[in-house]
Motif scaffolding. Sequence first.
Motif, PDB file in Angstrom:
ATOM      1  N   GLY A  95      55.665  42.092  47.243  1.00 60.20           N
ATOM      2  CA  GLY A  95      54.513  42.778  46.670  1.00 60.20           C
ATOM      3  C   GLY A  95      53.891  42.097  45.472  1.00 60.20           C
ATOM      4  N   ALA A  96      54.166  40.810  45.280  1.00 59.17           N
ATOM      5  CA  ALA A  96      53.630  40.109  44.102  1.00 59.17           C
ATOM      6  C   ALA A  96      52.108  40.038  44.156  1.00 59.17           C
ATOM      7  CB  ALA A  96      54.212  38.703  44.016  1.00 59.17           C
ATOM      8  N   ARG A  97      51.511  40.081  42.973  1.00 56.28           N
ATOM      9  CA  ARG A  97      50.070  39.895  42.835  1.00 56.28           C
ATOM     10  C   ARG A  97      49.850  38.816  41.785  1.00 56.28           C
ATOM     11  NH1 ARG A  97      50.763  42.256  46.693  1.00 56.28           N
ATOM     12  NH2 ARG A  97      49.904  44.246  47.426  1.00 56.28           N
ATOM     13  N   PHE A  98      48.947  37.889  42.083  1.00 55.98           N
ATOM     14  CA  PHE A  98      48.724  36.746  41.207  1.00 55.98           C
ATOM     15  C   PHE A  98      47.314  36.822  40.625  1.00 55.98           C
ATOM     16  CE2 PHE A  98      51.801  35.523  44.459  1.00 55.98           C
ATOM     17  CZ  PHE A  98      52.893  35.259  43.640  1.00 55.98           C
ATOM     18  N   TYR A  99      47.276  37.043  39.311  1.00 58.83           N
ATOM     19  CA  TYR A  99      46.019  37.147  38.585  1.00 58.83           C
ATOM     20  C   TYR A  99      45.720  35.804  37.911  1.00 58.83           C
ATOM     21  CZ  TYR A  99      46.810  42.142  39.299  1.00 58.83           C
ATOM     22  OH  TYR A  99      47.033  43.371  39.861  1.00 58.83           O
ATOM     23  N   ARG A 100      44.491  35.644  37.436  1.00 55.86           N
ATOM     24  CA  ARG A 100      44.059  34.381  36.837  1.00 55.86           C
ATOM     25  C   ARG A 100      44.473  34.346  35.369  1.00 55.86           C
ATOM     26  NH1 ARG A 100      38.003  35.056  39.258  1.00 55.86           N
ATOM     27  NH2 ARG A 100      38.218  36.868  37.885  1.00 55.86           N
ATOM     28  N   GLU A 101      45.540  33.607  35.107  1.00 56.42           N
ATOM     29  CA  GLU A 101      46.177  33.556  33.783  1.00 56.42           C
ATOM     30  C   GLU A 101      45.260  32.889  32.752  1.00 56.42           C
ATOM     31  OE1 GLU A 101      48.277  31.562  30.606  1.00 56.42           O
ATOM     32  OE2 GLU A 101      47.468  30.536  32.381  1.00 56.42           O
ATOM     33  N   GLY A 102      45.390  33.318  31.490  1.00 58.75           N
ATOM     34  CA  GLY A 102      44.452  32.940  30.445  1.00 58.75           C
ATOM     35  C   GLY A 102      44.374  31.460  30.125  1.00 58.75           C
ATOM     36  N   TYR A 103      45.509  30.801  29.877  1.00 65.75           N
ATOM     37  CA  TYR A 103      45.465  29.370  29.556  1.00 65.75           C
ATOM     38  C   TYR A 103      44.979  28.550  30.746  1.00 65.75           C
ATOM     39  CZ  TYR A 103      47.962  30.169  25.149  1.00 65.75           C
ATOM     40  OH  TYR A 103      48.320  30.578  23.883  1.00 65.75           O
ATOM     41  N   SER A 104      45.299  29.000  31.943  1.00 64.68           N
ATOM     42  CA  SER A 104      44.804  28.311  33.143  1.00 64.68           C
ATOM     43  C   SER A 104      43.289  28.328  33.173  1.00 64.68           C
ATOM     44  CB  SER A 104      45.352  28.992  34.405  1.00 64.68           C
ATOM     45  OG  SER A 104      46.769  29.020  34.410  1.00 64.68           O
ATOM     46  N   ARG A 105      42.712  29.482  32.851  1.00 69.95           N
ATOM     47  CA  ARG A 105      41.254  29.594  32.848  1.00 69.95           C
ATOM     48  C   ARG A 105      40.631  28.767  31.714  1.00 69.95           C
ATOM     49  NH1 ARG A 105      40.114  34.284  31.215  1.00 69.95           N
ATOM     50  NH2 ARG A 105      42.171  35.267  31.137  1.00 69.95           N
ATOM     51  N   TYR A 106      41.301  28.734  30.578  1.00 68.27           N
ATOM     52  CA  TYR A 106      40.760  28.020  29.423  1.00 68.27           C
ATOM     53  C   TYR A 106      40.744  26.511  29.665  1.00 68.27           C
ATOM     54  CZ  TYR A 106      40.281  26.242  24.662  1.00 68.27           C
ATOM     55  OH  TYR A 106      39.856  25.562  23.537  1.00 68.27           O
ATOM     56  N   TYR A 107      41.850  25.979  30.210  1.00 72.59           N
ATOM     57  CA  TYR A 107      41.970  24.534  30.365  1.00 72.59           C
ATOM     58  C   TYR A 107      41.509  24.010  31.729  1.00 72.59           C
ATOM     59  CZ  TYR A 107      44.857  24.226  26.104  1.00 72.59           C
ATOM     60  OH  TYR A 107      45.320  24.263  24.805  1.00 72.59           O
ATOM     61  N   ALA A 108      41.563  24.845  32.755  1.00 73.64           N
ATOM     62  CA  ALA A 108      41.325  24.345  34.118  1.00 73.64           C
ATOM     63  C   ALA A 108      40.647  25.399  34.986  1.00 73.64           C
ATOM     64  CB  ALA A 108      42.647  23.908  34.746  1.00 73.64           C
ATOM     65  N   LYS A 109      39.552  25.940  34.487  1.00 76.68           N
ATOM     66  CA  LYS A 109      38.873  27.042  35.176  1.00 76.68           C
ATOM     67  C   LYS A 109      38.466  26.679  36.593  1.00 76.68           C
ATOM     68  CE  LYS A 109      34.953  30.215  34.691  1.00 76.68           C
ATOM     69  NZ  LYS A 109      33.795  30.614  33.841  1.00 76.68           N
ATOM     70  N   ASN A 110      37.949  25.471  36.785  1.00 76.87           N
ATOM     71  CA  ASN A 110      37.496  25.067  38.115  1.00 76.87           C
ATOM     72  C   ASN A 110      38.647  25.013  39.121  1.00 76.87           C
ATOM     73  OD1 ASN A 110      34.888  24.854  37.159  1.00 76.87           O
ATOM     74  ND2 ASN A 110      34.949  22.631  36.902  1.00 76.87           N
ATOM     75  N   ILE A 111      39.817  24.594  38.653  1.00 76.72           N
ATOM     76  CA  ILE A 111      40.980  24.528  39.543  1.00 76.72           C
ATOM     77  C   ILE A 111      41.446  25.939  39.888  1.00 76.72           C
ATOM     78  CG2 ILE A 111      43.271  23.548  39.879  1.00 76.72           C
ATOM     79  CD1 ILE A 111      40.977  21.520  39.510  1.00 76.72           C
ATOM     80  N   VAL A 112      41.455  26.825  38.913  1.00 78.65           N
ATOM     81  CA  VAL A 112      41.800  28.228  39.181  1.00 78.65           C
ATOM     82  C   VAL A 112      40.880  28.789  40.262  1.00 78.65           C
ATOM     83  CG1 VAL A 112      41.852  30.569  38.234  1.00 78.65           C
ATOM     84  CG2 VAL A 112      42.715  28.661  36.869  1.00 78.65           C
ATOM     85  N   ASN A 113      39.585  28.608  40.077  1.00 79.95           N
ATOM     86  CA  ASN A 113      38.622  29.154  41.037  1.00 79.95           C
ATOM     87  C   ASN A 113      38.829  28.571  42.429  1.00 79.95           C
ATOM     88  OD1 ASN A 113      37.465  30.681  39.003  1.00 79.95           O
ATOM     89  ND2 ASN A 113      35.828  29.212  38.581  1.00 79.95           N
ATOM     90  N   LYS A 114      39.080  27.272  42.478  1.00 76.87           N
ATOM     91  CA  LYS A 114      39.275  26.622  43.766  1.00 76.87           C
ATOM     92  C   LYS A 114      40.495  27.174  44.488  1.00 76.87           C
ATOM     93  CE  LYS A 114      40.293  22.166  43.686  1.00 76.87           C
ATOM     94  NZ  LYS A 114      40.072  20.694  43.717  1.00 76.87           N
TER      95      LYS A 114
END
Length: 326
Positions: free
Chosen positions: A225-244
């Motif tokens: 039942g895990a859910r994976f949200y967009r973590e803060g440092y990931s968005r700050y440093y690598a937003k495009n990779i998170v989105n991809k």
Amino acid sequence: MKSKIALLLLLALVLVSACESSKNTDVSSNETYNQVPEFNADSAYAFIQKQVDFGPRVPMTKGHQLTKEWIIEKFKSYGLEVKEQDFQTKTHDGLTWDLTNIIASFNPSASKRIMISAHWDTRRIADKDTQRIDEPIDGANDGASGVGMALEIARVLATSDLQPDVGVDFILFDGEDDGEPESSYNRNNSQVWWCLGSQHWSKNPHQNGYNAYYGILLDMVGAKGARFYREGYSRYYAKNIVNKVWNFGIELGYSDYFILQDAGEITDDHYFVNKDAKIPMINIIEFSPNTGFGRYHHTHDDNMDLIDVRTLKAVGQTVLFTLYQE
């Protein structure tokens, strides 16, 4: 004249058909993608079970040593180039630990490289539990799941007829899960006593001038039942990779796992890779913006009963898919 036009049209159709045969459209959008081999979640599960069978992988213990030897042997058996980065460091309570970061490289001659990381140690206390608090945990999800997923991706890369156009470096960090007990964490982060392996590697990479296009950290990626949200440092440093990555996961049919909602910042291995090594790295981690870490976190509930092959499949196939689109 008509026969020449018909011949040209036929040749065009053949060329289009040939191009389409090298693509995979087994996703929800109309966009075409490179073909991708299957991620075997049962194999990843077996790799997780093997680590747990060694016992807690607390540094300076037998279980830790046996696990290191096994991981290195597995990577070598797939034909990867393996390096051990040995180093010493101090713990929060004054111990001196001998630690090892494990680096295994697929297609080491490729100039464009992607990092896949996890941590292979486990926590020496169960400080969020109500019993057996001073005993180490199994770390089936917190540690072993990311390593198991990395090993399965390495196996697929080594055995598939389909090959990506990039090199992949599997960098497994040691000493991630130490640190003060929950009740006495140093909240101002003036000294971070966990993520010891990534702190060392990020300032002392295994290869002079090492660089990667980006990295993906796999931490707690196998729970039911895990859910994976967009973590803060990931968005700050690598937003495009998170989105991809999140968009790929959703297109592959895993929208129940990859949630288009932001979570807060977590000081995990990827933070130091971003800050010190200057390599954009995202973190796929189970951490809810509402409830934080899962109930199993740093407790004895972090055992094999927690691991679900459906979660492993969702994350593993998404990461593998991402690699093959580069």
